[in-house]
Scaffold this motif. Structure first.
Motif, PDB file in Angstrom:
ATOM      1  N   ALA A   1       4.112 -22.104  -0.138  1.00 52.66           N
ATOM      2  CA  ALA A   1       4.337 -22.969  -1.418  1.00 52.66           C
ATOM      3  C   ALA A   1       3.133 -23.879  -1.654  1.00 52.66           C
ATOM      4  O   ALA A   1       2.465 -24.233  -0.845  1.00 52.66           O
ATOM      5  CB  ALA A   1       5.666 -23.814  -1.209  1.00 52.66           C
TER       6      ALA A   1
ATOM      7  N   THR B   1       7.419 -31.876  -2.028  1.00 55.41           N
ATOM      8  CA  THR B   1       8.174 -31.551  -1.105  1.00 55.41           C
ATOM      9  C   THR B   1       8.379 -32.451  -0.165  1.00 55.41           C
ATOM     10  O   THR B   1       9.396 -33.055   0.250  1.00 55.41           O
ATOM     11  CB  THR B   1       8.052 -29.963  -0.386  1.00 55.41           C
ATOM     12  OG1 THR B   1       8.162 -29.044  -1.525  1.00 55.41           O
ATOM     13  CG2 THR B   1       9.071 -29.825   0.478  1.00 55.41           C
TER      14      THR B   1
ATOM     15  N   LEU C   1      11.810 -31.942  -7.785  1.00 55.16           N
ATOM     16  CA  LEU C   1      12.337 -30.455  -7.709  1.00 55.16           C
ATOM     17  C   LEU C   1      11.493 -29.967  -9.019  1.00 55.16           C
ATOM     18  O   LEU C   1      11.233 -28.903  -8.871  1.00 55.16           O
ATOM     19  CB  LEU C   1      13.708 -30.538  -7.825  1.00 55.16           C
ATOM     20  CG  LEU C   1      14.546 -30.420  -6.589  1.00 55.16           C
ATOM     21  CD1 LEU C   1      16.062 -30.663  -6.795  1.00 55.16           C
ATOM     22  CD2 LEU C   1      14.297 -29.468  -5.696  1.00 55.16           C
TER      23      LEU C   1
ATOM     24  N   THR D   1       7.889 -29.332  -8.336  1.00 55.00           N
ATOM     25  CA  THR D   1       7.692 -28.146  -7.403  1.00 55.00           C
ATOM     26  C   THR D   1       7.980 -26.730  -7.683  1.00 55.00           C
ATOM     27  O   THR D   1       7.338 -25.834  -7.742  1.00 55.00           O
ATOM     28  CB  THR D   1       8.658 -28.417  -6.164  1.00 55.00           C
ATOM     29  OG1 THR D   1       8.197 -29.646  -5.403  1.00 55.00           O
ATOM     30  CG2 THR D   1       8.446 -27.376  -5.140  1.00 55.00           C
ATOM     31  N   LEU D   2       9.096 -26.663  -8.701  1.00 56.57           N
ATOM     32  CA  LEU D   2       9.504 -25.300  -9.080  1.00 56.57           C
ATOM     33  C   LEU D   2       8.629 -24.845 -10.287  1.00 56.57           C
ATOM     34  O   LEU D   2       8.483 -23.724 -10.431  1.00 56.57           O
ATOM     35  CB  LEU D   2      10.919 -25.329  -9.309  1.00 56.57           C
ATOM     36  CG  LEU D   2      11.935 -25.697  -8.238  1.00 56.57           C
ATOM     37  CD1 LEU D   2      13.402 -25.619  -8.886  1.00 56.57           C
ATOM     38  CD2 LEU D   2      11.908 -24.474  -7.253  1.00 56.57           C
TER      39      LEU D   2
ATOM     40  N   GLY E   1       5.788 -22.244 -10.083  1.00 57.87           N
ATOM     41  CA  GLY E   1       6.215 -21.141 -10.030  1.00 57.87           C
ATOM     42  C   GLY E   1       5.811 -20.636 -11.530  1.00 57.87           C
ATOM     43  O   GLY E   1       5.606 -19.032 -11.759  1.00 57.87           O
TER      44      GLY E   1
ATOM     45  N   LEU F   1       6.989 -18.662  -7.585  1.00 59.73           N
ATOM     46  CA  LEU F   1       8.379 -19.178  -7.788  1.00 59.73           C
ATOM     47  C   LEU F   1       9.114 -18.982  -6.579  1.00 59.73           C
ATOM     48  O   LEU F   1       9.988 -20.088  -6.190  1.00 59.73           O
ATOM     49  CB  LEU F   1       8.942 -18.512  -8.947  1.00 59.73           C
ATOM     50  CG  LEU F   1      10.319 -19.211  -9.394  1.00 59.73           C
ATOM     51  CD1 LEU F   1      10.174 -20.583  -9.638  1.00 59.73           C
ATOM     52  CD2 LEU F   1      11.002 -18.469 -10.568  1.00 59.73           C
ATOM     53  N   GLY F   2       9.240 -17.841  -5.830  1.00 60.96           N
ATOM     54  CA  GLY F   2      10.037 -17.774  -4.744  1.00 60.96           C
ATOM     55  C   GLY F   2       9.554 -18.582  -3.618  1.00 60.96           C
ATOM     56  O   GLY F   2      10.418 -19.234  -3.031  1.00 60.96           O
TER      57      GLY F   2
ATOM     58  N   GLN G   1       7.824 -21.327  -3.762  1.00 57.46           N
ATOM     59  CA  GLN G   1       8.490 -23.069  -4.199  1.00 57.46           C
ATOM     60  C   GLN G   1       9.829 -23.178  -4.036  1.00 57.46           C
ATOM     61  O   GLN G   1      10.187 -24.083  -3.536  1.00 57.46           O
ATOM     62  CB  GLN G   1       8.028 -23.390  -5.728  1.00 57.46           C
ATOM     63  CG  GLN G   1       6.667 -22.944  -5.875  1.00 57.46           C
ATOM     64  CD  GLN G   1       5.424 -23.800  -5.218  1.00 57.46           C
ATOM     65  OE1 GLN G   1       4.578 -23.336  -4.610  1.00 57.46           O
ATOM     66  NE2 GLN G   1       5.859 -25.326  -5.266  1.00 57.46           N
ATOM     67  N   THR G   2      10.658 -22.312  -4.363  1.00 58.65           N
ATOM     68  CA  THR G   2      11.979 -22.149  -4.182  1.00 58.65           C
ATOM     69  C   THR G   2      12.626 -22.346  -2.688  1.00 58.65           C
ATOM     70  O   THR G   2      13.504 -23.168  -2.292  1.00 58.65           O
ATOM     71  CB  THR G   2      12.749 -21.076  -4.869  1.00 58.65           C
ATOM     72  OG1 THR G   2      12.414 -21.109  -6.264  1.00 58.65           O
ATOM     73  CG2 THR G   2      14.310 -21.092  -5.000  1.00 58.65           C
TER      74      THR G   2
ATOM     75  N   ALA H   1      11.549 -25.595  -0.963  1.00 57.79           N
ATOM     76  CA  ALA H   1      12.203 -26.915  -1.749  1.00 57.79           C
ATOM     77  C   ALA H   1      13.684 -26.635  -0.858  1.00 57.79           C
ATOM     78  O   ALA H   1      14.385 -27.721  -0.458  1.00 57.79           O
ATOM     79  CB  ALA H   1      12.594 -26.813  -3.195  1.00 57.79           C
ATOM     80  N   VAL H   2      14.334 -25.667  -0.943  1.00 62.54           N
ATOM     81  CA  VAL H   2      15.675 -25.514  -0.040  1.00 62.54           C
ATOM     82  C   VAL H   2      15.633 -25.774   1.094  1.00 62.54           C
ATOM     83  O   VAL H   2      16.243 -26.481   1.773  1.00 62.54           O
ATOM     84  CB  VAL H   2      16.195 -23.959  -0.476  1.00 62.54           C
ATOM     85  CG1 VAL H   2      17.493 -23.603   0.346  1.00 62.54           C
ATOM     86  CG2 VAL H   2      16.540 -23.772  -1.999  1.00 62.54           C
TER      87      VAL H   2
END
Length: 425
Positions: A159, A166, A323, A326-327, A330, A347-348, A350-351, A354-355
């Protein structure tokens, strides 16, 4: 060893970031009631002092200064007290990184304004920096789980988090939400007009100083003049666009734009551009600021709908805009974002980052917060809250009106020492 321009640049940037925590004290202090301003500012100042000590003793080692312990954190004893860095230029980097830890934990305090015991907060700070901030920083920046070679980053992708979307803002936003839920609502939450900000000029001063310091926050790690220039422009334009978007949103929704909204919009834009400052174009920064400003302006009202008392909008501003920033990478990251011809990989990544960060920070903060709350107690009594947390926790008030203080008759001048106050019997 000769001092190089890059060393001077990083030291100046570190000083700017350090200034951000006192700036946050003004920003948060102005947003509280007059009888809570000193406590609110003290929460930022004591976070600065405690985190600085923790960082020198073991925090820097855990966040990346020590060798990896299973990809989870750095060895806290490898560079204990920074002894191994004496005589090297690495001390500059350690100091710069420490200022990020300081501002992150200070941000959390805004979610529990007016009602947290000062002693409990002083215990929370070093524990949270040690168990939450340092590991997450190691995962993202120190070669840990979320880095390209880490257990998660190696399959999900690395990321982009240039300056802390984050590590700083999502991290602080989640922690603030958890503590707000643990401590519960202030008496009169959503009903008492006396909970409105007592000093908008303080808020705007704090926002201005935060914006000033943020140029060091984002620009300190710039690798060359071209990157530094891009970061500088993006750090100027994203908060500017967010300020406009927040005010327009207020104008449409409420009929009037507010000064508090303008200041909050600046911070929302700064939060959103933080992870993306070196990886989006100035046009992308404008769009990012617009989205963050409008989204956070709408998000701050969710606390009344869902009943969580995020006193000073840490969730609505830092978590939401963190968020978004961060997202958004992507989509708008140059070269790797979807709008630039890249695939879904960025994008994946970054997601996932974050999660994972939100899940860990939420669980760890819940454990720390509940342990403190159920042992020494995290919240002041209802009577102390009504009297004012400044008086209850610090035996002083922020303002004196005709010798009466903010709570009439609570203070009398000390007969022996000019400038000191004691509680009347």
């Amino acid at each position: 060893m000769e001092l190089q321009p890059v060393h001077v640049w990083m030291m100046v940037c570190a000083a700017l970031v350090l200034l951000m925590t006192p700036a946050l004290a003004f920003f948060y202090g102005g947003m509280t009631r007059a009888k809570s301003v000193l406590n609110m500012m003290m929460m930022s100042f004591v976070a600065l002092g405690i985190t600085a000590v923790v960082w020198v003793l073991w925090g820097n080692s855990m966040a990346g200064g020590g060798s990896s312990v299973g990809g989870l954190f750095g060895n806290p004893f490898e560079q204990f007290g920074l002894a191994g860095l004496i005589g090297t230029e690495d001390l500059i980097g350690a100091g710069f990184a420490g200022t990020f830890a300081i501002i992150t934990v200070a941000l959390i305090s805004g979610a529990i304004a007016d009602r947290a015991r000062f002693g409990a907060w002083c215990l929370f700070v070093p524990v949270w920096v040690t168990l939450v901030y340092a590991p997450v920083a190691f995962w993202v920046w120190g070669g840990g789980l979320l880095s390209a070679e880490g257990a998660i980053g190696s399959w999900a992708g690395e990321a982009i988090d240039y300056a802390g979307g984050t590590v700083v803002h999502i991290n602080a936003g989640v922690a603030g939400l958890v503590l707000a839920l643990i401590l519960g609502q202030r008496k009169g939450f959503g009903r008492d007009p006396g909970q409105r900000p007592h000093s908008i000029p303080f808020v705007m001063l704090g926002a201005a100083l935060l914006w000033f310091g943020w140029f060091g926050f984002n620009g300190g790690a710039a690798s060359d003049p071209a990157e530094a220039g891009l970061i500088w422009i993006n750090t100027m334009v994203a908060p500017g666009a967010a300020l406009v978007a927040w005010c327009v949103t207020e104008r449409i929704r409420d009929g009037k734009p507010t000064s508090l909204g303008a200041a909050s919009g600046v911070v929302a834009g700064l939060v959103a551009i933080t992870p993306a400052c070196a990886d989006v174009s100035p046009l992308g920064a404008v769009g990012l600021g617009v989205v963050a400003g409008a989204a956070s302006a709408l998000a701050v009202g969710l606390k009344y709908r869902f009943g969580y008392d995020d006193s000073l909008d840490v969730v609505g501003v830092h978590l939401v805009s963190g968020l978004i920033g961060t997202l958004a990478l992507g989509f708008i990251a140059r070269d790797t974002g979807l709008l630039y011809g890249g695939g879904f990989e960025q994008l994946g990544a970054q997601t996932v980052a974050a999660v994972v960060s939100m899940a860990y920070t939420g669980a760890a903060t819940l454990a720390i917060g509940l342990a403190i709350h159920r042992t020494i107690g995290f919240r002041i009594s209802e009577s102390d809250e009504q009297t004012g947390i400044d008086l209850a926790e610090h035996a002083e008030t922020g303002y004196e009106y005709g010798g009466l203080g903010t709570s009439a008759g609570s203070f009398v001048p000390h007969p022996a020492t000019s400038g000191h106050l004691e509680l009347s019997k």
